[in-house]
Design an enzyme around this catalytic site. Structure first.
Site, short mmCIF file in Angstrom:
data_model
loop_
_atom_site.label_atom_id
_atom_site.label_comp_id
_atom_site.label_asym_id
_atom_site.label_seq_id
_atom_site.Cartn_x
_atom_site.Cartn_y
_atom_site.Cartn_z
N ARG A 80 -6.30 10.19 -0.76
CA ARG A 80 -6.05 10.60 -2.13
C ARG A 80 -7.36 10.66 -2.92
O ARG A 80 -7.51 11.51 -3.81
CB ARG A 80 -5.06 9.64 -2.79
N HIS B 294 0.87 -1.18 0.00
CA HIS B 294 0.00 0.00 0.00
C HIS B 294 0.91 1.22 0.00
O HIS B 294 1.86 1.30 0.76
CB HIS B 294 -0.90 0.02 1.24
#
Length: 219
Positions: free
Chosen positions: A58, A35
């Protein structure tokens, strides 16, 4: 101590091991996901287990900046792509004893992206565990990052232009959940690094949830 992880020391794969011991078929055990955004806690930067910086940071519009205050990747690209770009492009984190740790970047949210993510949830990361720091304006952003303010202003102007044109020529980004610009006054930012998140493999199962042995799976 190897690549850090979002998993605690309790995650030892017992279920998979038990299945293997009784003859279950394992699939895709070589597929391990990185990740891209696990937090580096400046109070304990070398901690092996790290808090996950969720995709929604994000997805709400947060951007990633390198140590010069520049964007370097489409923040919404595949996890594997974003992770590789951080590892290939960004500088190593400097530990308190002067040694180098892992490549890392800044995750930055302006007020719009903070609102979209949810300020109550952000308060956990910022106020309870201290993984985000708040700054005012481009001057504050540059001071914390340690780069010239001109770099930040140029980066945010370029991003605002990309949002208006609906494409970032530098990274290929075409989806912009939030608009940043050089006149933004409220930012929070945290230090992130790619981290082991999931093993994508496991026990082979049938369409009705049965664990398959090698004989039943045809292996």
């Amino acid at each position: 101590c190897g690549v850090p992880t979002t998993n605690g020391s309790f995650a030892t794969g017992d279920g998979i091991r038990f299945g293997k011991d009784i003859g279950a078929t394992l699939v895709d055990m070589d597929k391990v996901q990185l990740h891209p955004t696990a937090f580096i806690d400046p109070k304990d930067p070398g901690a092996h287990t790290k808090y996950l910086g969720p995709e929604a940071l994000r997805g709400s519009g947060g951007i990633l900046l390198d140590q010069q205050g520049r964007r370097f990747v489409n923040e919404l690209d595949l996890r594997s792509v974003v992770s590789k770009r951080i590892l290939d492009h960004c500088e190593a984190y400097k530990m308190p004893d002067g040694t180098e740790y892992r490549p890392w970047s800044w995750c930055v949210l302006n007020n719009e992206s903070q609102e979209k993510f949810g300020k109550p949830m952000l308060s956990f990361y910022r106020d309870q565990v201290g993984l985000f720091e708040a700054v005012e304006g481009t001057k504050g952003l540059a001071e914390l990052i340690g780069c010239p303010e001109e770099n930040i202003i140029e980066t945010l102007k370029e991003y605002a232009s990309a949002v208006d044109q609906m494409i970032c020529q530098k990274t290929g980004k075409v989806v912009f959940p939030s608009r940043f610009c050089e006149t933004d006054t409220s930012f929070i930012l945290g230090r992130i690094t790619p981290c082991i998140h999931y093993c994508m493999g496991g026990l082979e199962i049938s369409s009705v949830g049965e664990v398959l042995t090698q004989a039943k799976s045809g292996a």
